[in-house]
Every structure is written in structure tokens, then in C-alpha cells.
Design an enzyme around this catalytic site. Structure first.
Site, PDB file in Angstrom:
ATOM      1  N   ASP A   1      -2.862   2.487  -6.087  1.00  0.00           N
ATOM      2  CA  ASP A   1      -1.856   2.581  -5.038  1.00  0.00           C
ATOM      3  C   ASP A   1      -1.764   1.361  -4.127  1.00  0.00           C
ATOM      4  OD1 ASP A   1      -4.300   3.028  -3.865  1.00  0.00           O
ATOM      5  OD2 ASP A   1      -3.607   4.598  -2.513  1.00  0.00           O
ATOM      6  N   GLU A   2      -2.444   0.272  -4.438  1.00  0.00           N
ATOM      7  CA  GLU A   2      -2.317  -0.915  -3.594  1.00  0.00           C
ATOM      8  C   GLU A   2      -2.586  -2.186  -4.393  1.00  0.00           C
ATOM      9  OE1 GLU A   2      -5.284  -1.602  -0.516  1.00  0.00           O
ATOM     10  OE2 GLU A   2      -6.580  -0.075  -1.421  1.00  0.00           O
TER      11      GLU A   2
ATOM     12  N   ASP B   1       0.860  -1.188   0.000  1.00  0.00           N
ATOM     13  CA  ASP B   1       0.000   0.000   0.000  1.00  0.00           C
ATOM     14  C   ASP B   1       0.895   1.235   0.000  1.00  0.00           C
ATOM     15  OD1 ASP B   1      -2.152   1.677   0.150  1.00  0.00           O
ATOM     16  OD2 ASP B   1      -2.747   1.127   2.182  1.00  0.00           O
TER      17      ASP B   1
END
Length: 356
Positions: free
Chosen positions: A107-108, A13
């Protein structure tokens, strides 16, 4: 008791991703409270820097509230093309280690490194190496969680943020789950947590004592999920190239739309963006949904299902216009959205394979 499947799962993350990218590229923003998205008057915060989070500013928060909490907050217009390019750099690093990468957003992502391209036996060391490579490549920091399933890895990635990681090895899973607050369990939101509190369930140890039949009677199908998850049982695998279920776009306007003409003009611009996303994703759908939010924050959705799948802007907009004209809103409109769903799954899976 059902046996726990043992896999080596990493959840990576990025730390305050959008805001961190902007601070990286704009030195004048470094060390300052930054909100990506919205403005001091309206809109929604898409991401907040850690300097802004100290004031209680969070993603998905109305911008007006964020500005009140942090008067020095700097609002930055999002640049999603840039974020996508950085996200691809990060994904390329993941793929050096395993093909079993399941992105959740820009983003993860989850990575299954039970077996991996490097032949490394330690998922903890893999996560450390990936985080270091991400920093060397992008100058951005990432956090990671490592455990036996996706749920535990995701919970773990939040424990030592920012720029840290946490491993929950198999022998520590039971003890970790027993002390975990019920709010941290996947699928437990504010209202569900309140229901658990009414049952005197505040931590995993309390949940462990609740009979399966009671969980099913109170929470329906989710009852089985809660029963399994507190025992460390989760069969959900890391799925590369997850089939997309919908494509949508929406926009919050700087000034409210007062007339049908202004709404139509805005919808046609949204339609072009939606068509672009559909074609980029090689997707076609049957169900067109129009979303409207008025100045009182009341949300209304209207949908129509076509006889055949499409990604043609003319067909999409003909449907959207008809949905709007069913009853043109009398109240000022602050947000409009268009979503295309009900995809031809079989066709989509073939195209994903070819694209991959």
C-alpha cells in the site's frame, strides 16, 4: 555544511488500504468500523478503517484490545490475493510516470520523478494526477508527500491524510524540520524518543543544537543519521527491485496448540506457503528460522544455517522439525512462523533483472 541533494521524491500511501478494499467490495461495511485480520478473541489487526481509528483501533494492535476499544468493530478475514491484485493496478499507474519506483509494501511506495516519462516539471502536479488515476481505476483514495528526499516525502504524506497531499519544497525544508516533533524523525521509536527527551530534545530545532560527537556517543551509528536528517541531508536513493533479504510466513491460531503433533501439522501448512513465496520470488536461502509465541506472548526463535541455499520444502521442513524437536514447548503455542533468509544475493539480483 554538506549540501542537500535536490531530487523530486513522491511517497504515495493508500488510505486504510486493506479495510478500504473490503469496504469498496462489501457495501454493508461502508461507514462502519472495520478491522482486517484477527477476531474479537485473538489475533492481530492488520488494518483498521478510519471509522475504527476514531476509537483508537490501529494496525498491529491485539484484536482483543481493539474489540474492547470498539465493541461494534467488525472483523474481516484478509484476502491478500485481492490486495496484491489491486496493488499491482496501482503500481502500473506509477510506472506510467517513472521506472524509479520503490515499493515499501502493498500500500505504499516511493517514486523518483526528478526526470519522468511525462516530461512534467511539477512533482506536486504528478502526485495529484497519480492520486486521481488511482481513484478512477480502483475507487480507492491515496495520500501523498512530495519533497527533496525520501524521509521528508514520507513524513509529508501523513500530514493531510486521508485523501490529501503535502509538498515540502526546498525553500521550506529547514523551517519544517525545525518544528518537527522528534517522534516523527525516521528511526526514532518510543525508547529513542525517551532518550532524546532526557537530553531536552523535543523538536528538530533542539536536535540541531546537539553536537555530532554527543549524538554518536549516545546513539552509536544512528547518531550520524540524526545529525544529517535534521539538516535535510539524505543520500538514500529510490531503488527499484530492492533485493529481498528474507521470506517468511507466520500464523496466529484461533485455539492454542497443545501437542507436538498439532504443532507439526501447522508447521507443514506454513512450510508449503513459505515454499510458494520463495519460488514466486525466485529466491533461495541458507538460514531457516522457527518462531514460536506461547500463550503468555513470550517469543522464541531458533535458527539453523544450511551449507547451501534452498527453496525445497523437504529440506526446509526437515530443518524446521529438527528446530522444534530441540525442545518441544511445554506451554500452549498461539503463533508459529517460518523464515528463510541469508539469500544468495548475486544470484537474486540477476534473477530480478531477468524478471523485470
Amino acid at each position: 555544511m554538506e549540501e542537500k541533494p535536490i531530487r523530486k521524491i513522491i511517497h504515495v500511501d493508500m488510505d486504510a488500504f486493506y479495510a478500504s478494499v473490503e469496504q469498496r467490495d462489501r457495501p454493508e461495511l461502508r461507514g462502519k468500523p472495520v478491522a482486517v485480520g484477527g477476531s474479537a478473541e485473538r489475533g492481530v489487526v492488520a488494518a483498521a478503517s478510519y471509522e475504527a481509528r476514531k476509537y483508537g483501533v490501529r494496525s498491529a494492535m491485539p484484536s482483543s484490545i481493539a474489540a474492547r476499544r470498539c465493541p461494534e468493530l467488525i472483523f474481516v478475514k484478509p484476502d491478500f490475493d485481492k490486495y496484491k491484485a489491486v496493488s499491482q493496478q496501482i503500481r502500473d499507474i506509477f510506472l506510467d510516470y517513472t521506472s524509479r519506483v520503490e515499493p515499501l509494501s502493498l500500500d505504499e511506495a516511493f517514486l523518483d520523478v526528478t526526470t519522468n516519462h511525462k516530461g512534467m516539471t511539477s512533482a506536486t502536479l504528478i502526485a495529484q494526477e497519480i492520486r486521481q488515476r488511482i481513484f478512477e481505476t480502483t475507487q480507492l483514495r491515496a495520500s501523498a508527500g512530495i519533497s527533496i528526499n525520501k524521509f521528508l516525502a514520507k513524513v509529508a504524506s501523513d500530514i493531510n491524510k486521508p485523501n490529501g497531499q503535502k509538498t515540502i519544497p526546498p525553500k521550506e525544508v529547514d523551517a519544517f524540520l525545525m518544528q518537527l516533533p522528534i517522534e516523527k524523525f525516521f528511526g526514532v521509536g518510543v525508547k529513542t524518543a525517551e532518550k532524546f527527551h532526557q537530553m531536552n530534545v523535543y523538536r528538530g530545532a533542539d536536535l540541531m543544537e546537539v553536537d555530532l560527537m554527543i549524538l554518536k556517543s549516545r546513539f552509536g551509528k544512528s547518531g550520524q543519521h540524526y545529525y544529517n536528517i535534521v539538516r535535510g541531508i539524505q543520500h538514500s536513493e529510490v531503488v527499484p527491485n530492492r533485493v529481498r533479504k528474507s521470506v517468511g510466513v507466520e500464523e496466529t491460531f484461533s485455539t492454542d496448540l497443545l501437542s507436538e503433533e498439532s504443532m507439526l501439522a501447522a508447521l507443514y501448512k506454513l512450510g508449503e506457503r513459505c515454499e510458494h513465496r520463495l519460488k514466486r520470488a525466485h529466491s533461495k536461502g541458507k538460514t531457516i528460522t522457527l518462531k514460536l509465541k506461547n500463550s503468555s506472548f513470550e517469543v522464541q526463535t531458533r535458527s539453523h544455517t544450511l551449507p547451501e541455499v534452498t527453496n525445497d520444502i523437504d529440506v526446509i521442513m526437515e530443518t524446521v522439525v529438527a528446530l522444534l524437536q530441540q525442545s518441544v514447548p511445554a506451554d500452549p503455542i498461539r503463533l508459529l512462523g517460518i523464515t528463510v533468509s541469508n539469500f544468495d544475493v548475486e544470484e537474486r539480483e540477476v534473477q530480478l533483472t531477468l524478471e523485470f
